[in-house]
Write an enzyme that holds these catalytic residues in place. Sequence first.
Site, PDB file in Angstrom:
ATOM      1  N   GLY A 281       0.649  -0.912  -0.031  1.00 21.92           N
ATOM      2  CA  GLY A 281       0.591   0.183   0.426  1.00 21.92           C
ATOM      3  C   GLY A 281       0.416   1.043  -0.216  1.00 21.92           C
ATOM      4  O   GLY A 281       1.998   1.256   0.505  1.00 21.92           O
ATOM      5  N   HIS A 455     -18.980 -11.485 -35.113  1.00 22.30           N
ATOM      6  CA  HIS A 455     -18.810 -12.404 -34.686  1.00 22.30           C
ATOM      7  C   HIS A 455     -17.608 -12.850 -35.507  1.00 22.30           C
ATOM      8  O   HIS A 455     -17.759 -12.672 -36.840  1.00 22.30           O
ATOM      9  CB  HIS A 455     -19.770 -13.813 -35.584  1.00 22.30           C
ATOM     10  CG  HIS A 455     -19.658 -14.814 -34.658  1.00 22.30           C
ATOM     11  ND1 HIS A 455     -19.253 -15.494 -33.808  1.00 22.30           N
ATOM     12  CD2 HIS A 455     -18.918 -16.044 -35.955  1.00 22.30           C
ATOM     13  CE1 HIS A 455     -18.613 -16.670 -33.747  1.00 22.30           C
ATOM     14  NE2 HIS A 455     -19.004 -16.786 -34.710  1.00 22.30           N
TER      15      HIS A 455
END
Length: 473
Positions: A281, A455
């Site tokens: 962090g 597609h």
Amino acid sequence: MKRFDFDVAVIGGGSGGYAAARTAAGAGLKTVVIEGGRKVGGLCILRGCMPTKALLYAAEVKHLAEHAGTWGVRAGSVSFDFAEVMARKNAQIKDFADFRVQQLNNKRFKFIRANATFLDSHTLRLDRAGLRVSLDTRKRIPATLTARHFIIATGSSVAPWPLPQLDDVGCITSDDAVALKKLPKSLIILGGGAIACEFAQFFARFGVKVTIIQRSEHILKEFDADAGTEIEKVFRREGIQVFTGTKLLNARRKGKLKTVSFEHGGKTVSAAAEEILFALGRAPNTGSLGLGNAGVQTKNGRVITNGKMQTSAPHIYAAGDCTGPHEIVHIAIQQGETAVHNIVKPKLPCKMDYRLLISVVFTEPQVAFVGLTEKEAVTRKIPFLAASYPFNDHGKSLIMEAKDGFVKLLANPKTGEILGGACVGPLGGELIHEIVAAMAKRMTVHELAAMPHYHPTLAEIWTYPAEELAEQI
Ligand SMILES: Cc1cc2nc3c(=O)[nH]c(=O)nc-3n(C[C@H](O)[C@H](O)[C@H](O)COP(=O)(O)OP(=O)(O)OC[C@H]3O[C@@H](n4cnc5c(N)ncnc54)[C@H](O)[C@@H]3O)c2cc1C
């Protein structure tokens, strides 16, 4: 009316600060940006998003080359030159940083290289000690300046480590990791968030033996558990050792190795490696700003702001990592712009809206979400329906042999409005933007299912959970 040197003084020239300054100058405000870093560019460009993504892409190319045989392509034995990998990254970072310098040395606002500290609520002291700036620039810098409004955008630094023993043992941080000259043979990574996971895969794919030690039950704890589980599966397959549900106990040196001991499954376990990467962090850069002199309140170092990005001193605003709650570039930018909007149009205030919060982890598969996660919906007691679909049953991803992961949609059970989306899969960080657009326009799953999708594309996978939810609703 009191006279000030500037309408707006922006402290920090990173992503949040630059966005604020550009917007303020664009609105006709007399603006100054003060940047105190040794290098100009901000975290994202110099030590954050850009260097890590450049390195991860190199790791992905290497990985693909090693697996070229899957498609009948003979790439031979794949090798690499780490110095060249870093050199390409460095060249790119230099280009990005040079461009940011150009943007900051803009005629529309004044750019000053100095560290700023509040002397009182309208005055900053400018200090150049420790900065490498040319003598002619030095002449023109005042010792103090005043402004009617301020925007604090000072960013964050690596947080202090929770294990004091690491001071003696030594470890590297993300700042060091993006600048390594040589790869360690083995690496312990403390933490399992986005930064930890990205480095884990980068190092592992370049042959480093990586061990992750994570306190939570899953890595990537801000995502739903299904995402963390999927990445843990891929990491283990790629040889990364992952310990979750741990508690750090100690760190020490053992010969040439560094060891970390921790609790895991009721036992004390120990891992050893040549180096330790601390990825637990970051902390806001607010300690030396003299915020008390300006009446600006903080909590755990973070500047407290309301939705308008206004601090406890109404003429002072904040943006980016120094205020949070999300340490993400587009949020820092949006917060900077929101602060300026509220300075310019106090009677038409606008507030930060995190409904479309996006988060992406650039591992392979990538992990991305927008809006609500299931975990958050449950915590906030927001009713939802969820449906997901795996990439191992989808035409384009099968062609790409990218079978890990899934997409998931969350929808309002009554109206069908899309509340959130998650994608763990090939190009997840790109694919998630279809759901960002759909959510921005408050589309329903019915509308998404009915939208044409070419597609075979990865994107058409979204139609499966959309159809499933549309049928249910
Ligand atoms: C390894 C890593 C990877 C990351 N990857 C991503 C990613 O892929 N995507 C993403 O969205 N985010 C990522 N982030 C987070 C992102 O980099 C930060 O959220 C973002 O850069 C914060 O911008 P900022 O403007 O708040 O701060 P910064 O860019 O840090 O800018 C703050 C500036 O203020 C200056 N400053 C500080 N104090 C003073 C002072 N007193 N006077 C004058 N100037 C001062 C600093 O020198 C600095 O230039 C990553 C972070 C890390 C560490």
